[in-house]
Design a protein around this motif. Structure first.
Motif, PDB file in Angstrom:
ATOM      1  N   GLY A 131      11.235   0.428  -0.782  1.00  0.00           N
ATOM      2  CA  GLY A 131      11.236  -0.720  -0.515  1.00  0.00           C
ATOM      3  C   GLY A 131      10.702  -1.742   0.246  1.00  0.00           C
ATOM      4  O   GLY A 131       9.248  -2.895   0.650  1.00  0.00           O
ATOM      5  N   GLU A 132      10.267  -1.299   1.715  1.00  0.00           N
ATOM      6  CA  GLU A 132       9.730  -1.699   3.032  1.00  0.00           C
ATOM      7  C   GLU A 132       8.352  -1.017   2.714  1.00  0.00           C
ATOM      8  O   GLU A 132       8.151  -2.331   3.457  1.00  0.00           O
ATOM      9  CB  GLU A 132      11.413  -0.759   4.162  1.00  0.00           C
ATOM     10  N   ALA A 149       7.255  -0.802   0.414  1.00  0.00           N
ATOM     11  CA  ALA A 149       5.880  -2.363  -0.796  1.00  0.00           C
ATOM     12  C   ALA A 149       6.146  -3.496  -0.317  1.00  0.00           C
ATOM     13  O   ALA A 149       5.150  -3.904  -0.133  1.00  0.00           O
ATOM     14  CB  ALA A 149       7.529  -2.100  -2.047  1.00  0.00           C
ATOM     15  N   ASN A 150       6.969  -3.681   0.738  1.00  0.00           N
ATOM     16  CA  ASN A 150       6.729  -5.153   1.093  1.00  0.00           C
ATOM     17  C   ASN A 150       5.798  -5.190   2.239  1.00  0.00           C
ATOM     18  O   ASN A 150       5.694  -5.838   2.673  1.00  0.00           O
ATOM     19  CB  ASN A 150       8.111  -5.625   1.856  1.00  0.00           C
ATOM     20  N   LEU A 151       5.971  -4.111   3.249  1.00  0.00           N
ATOM     21  CA  LEU A 151       5.109  -4.218   4.262  1.00  0.00           C
ATOM     22  C   LEU A 151       3.523  -3.818   3.550  1.00  0.00           C
ATOM     23  O   LEU A 151       2.721  -4.334   4.528  1.00  0.00           O
ATOM     24  CB  LEU A 151       5.045  -2.590   5.191  1.00  0.00           C
ATOM     25  N   ILE A 182       2.321  -5.373   0.818  1.00  0.00           N
ATOM     26  CA  ILE A 182       2.681  -6.332  -0.051  1.00  0.00           C
ATOM     27  C   ILE A 182       1.616  -7.968   1.625  1.00  0.00           C
ATOM     28  O   ILE A 182       0.781  -8.336   1.710  1.00  0.00           O
ATOM     29  CB  ILE A 182       2.849  -7.540  -0.024  1.00  0.00           C
ATOM     30  N   SER A 183       3.167  -7.593   2.594  1.00  0.00           N
ATOM     31  CA  SER A 183       1.782  -8.145   3.745  1.00  0.00           C
ATOM     32  C   SER A 183       0.697  -8.036   4.652  1.00  0.00           C
ATOM     33  O   SER A 183       0.016  -8.284   5.017  1.00  0.00           O
ATOM     34  CB  SER A 183       3.412  -8.149   5.235  1.00  0.00           C
TER      35      SER A 183
END
Length: 345
Positions: A80-81, A83-85, A87-88
């Motif tokens: 999850g980390e 994936a968020n990274l 996107i950012s």
């Protein structure tokens, strides 16, 4: 067993560090496969449970399962980390161009049913009719019994409806219950009203029929009202809404609440009376049912049938709109397709 527990502890520590250090999905997937896969290191260690004494196996098994759950949860968290990274980073790379024009606001349009209803209101207001709004949730008494349909009457089958959990309380099948409410409210004075609103019937949904639709009922009560008054009113309505010179046909019919009863047809505008799917290849399309108010209904409304008479009619605004705007499927009115709704004024 101590050797197996030491192996699990070492594997847990090393794998946790590898998971935390994984910098992308590919590296994380490689760690997962090497440790938690079918041929992974954890699987190989757990296969050694069978060589342990019987009394030591439960504790070793619990330790193995705990290690597996810990690593799986850590893997999911890291995934999850990442994936968020990603996107950012993607948003940072794109940036925001403040010079781009904004998205324009689109103006809503009236629903075709609303357009048809408003036109019907205008026509009948010009004839001196008032608008009377009835209830959508009705009692069996007003929906059927007071309209000359006692329990067991075969005509009830034509209006199979939706029932509530309260005994005798239903969703109205037509706007006709409003006739009784209006007559009991206005008696013994003359009445000239239309009753618009939604009605509900348990029907198969087709191009020509829906289980929920609008209906507009008309009611006139006076001392010298005759069938010729009904025919003149209907012809005027057809000329106003579809254009002067519209051909109108009256067919004898049966409704429990009118006597005599008629069906009203106009020549099909979609196929110019040549025959199509909507008019069932007859060249005529029914627009309303009508008739002289039955003496029992007049009496139930508080009028003496020996002194008073009246006529009533009922139509569907969707059917009116289908003819007027060449719409071939009534289901389009309730599918919320913006392409269909945007065509209206």
């Amino acid at each position: 067993m101590s050797t197996l527990l030491e192996q699990l502890s070492t594997l847990r520590t090393e794998t946790a560090e590898d998971i935390r250090q994984a910098q992308d999905e590919e590296a994380l997937a490689s760690v997962f496969s090497a440790v938690l896969g079918r041929q992974g290191r954890l699987t190989q260690i757990l296969r050694g449970l069978g060589s342990l004494p019987r009394e030591e196996r439960p504790e070793a098994g619990r330790a193995g399962n705990e290690c597996k759950r810990f690593l799986e949860d850590l893997h999911a968290e890291r995934r999850g980390e990442l994936a968020n990274l990603a996107i950012s980073e993607e948003l940072s790379a794109e940036g925001i161009d403040v010079t781009l024009p904004g998205r324009p606001w689109t103006l809503g349009k009236l629903h075709p049913s609303t357009v048809a209803l408003r036109e019907i209101y205008t026509i009948f207001r010009g004839l001196g009719f008032s608008i009377y709004e009835g209830r959508e949730v009705e009692s069996d008494e007003y929906n059927f019994e007071l309209l000359n349909m006692p329990p067991g009457h075969p005509a009830r089958d034509m209006w199979d409806t939706f029932y509530t959990t309260a005994p005798g309380i239903i969703l109205r099948t037509h706007t006709s219950p409003g006739q009784i409410h209006a007559m009991r409210e206005y008696a013994p004075n003359p009445i000239r009203i239309i009753l618009p609103g939604k009605v509900y019937r348990h029907e198969d949904v087709t191009a020509r029929a829906e289980s929920q639709f609008y209906q507009v009922e008309g009611l006139v009560v006076g001392r010298t009202i005759s069938l010729s008054d009904l025919k003149g009113t209907v012809q005027h309505f057809a000329d106003r809404i579809y254009g002067s010179g519209r051909r109108v046909r009256f067919r004898k019919s049966y409704f429990p609440f009118t006597e005599p009863s008629v069906e009203v047809d106009i020549d099909c505008m979609l196929c110019r009376a040549q025959g199509c799917r909507i008019c069932k290849y007859t060249g005529w399309l029914e627009i309303m049912g009508a008739g002289m108010v039955h003496p029992k209904v007049l009496a139930n409304g508080g009028y003496d049938p020996a002194e008073w008479s009246g006529f009533a009619f009922g139509m569907g605004p969707e059917r009116v709109a289908m003819l007027k705007y060449a719409i071939t499927d009534i289901r389009l009115f309730y599918t919320n397709d913006a392409r269909f709704l945007e065509q209206m004024v």
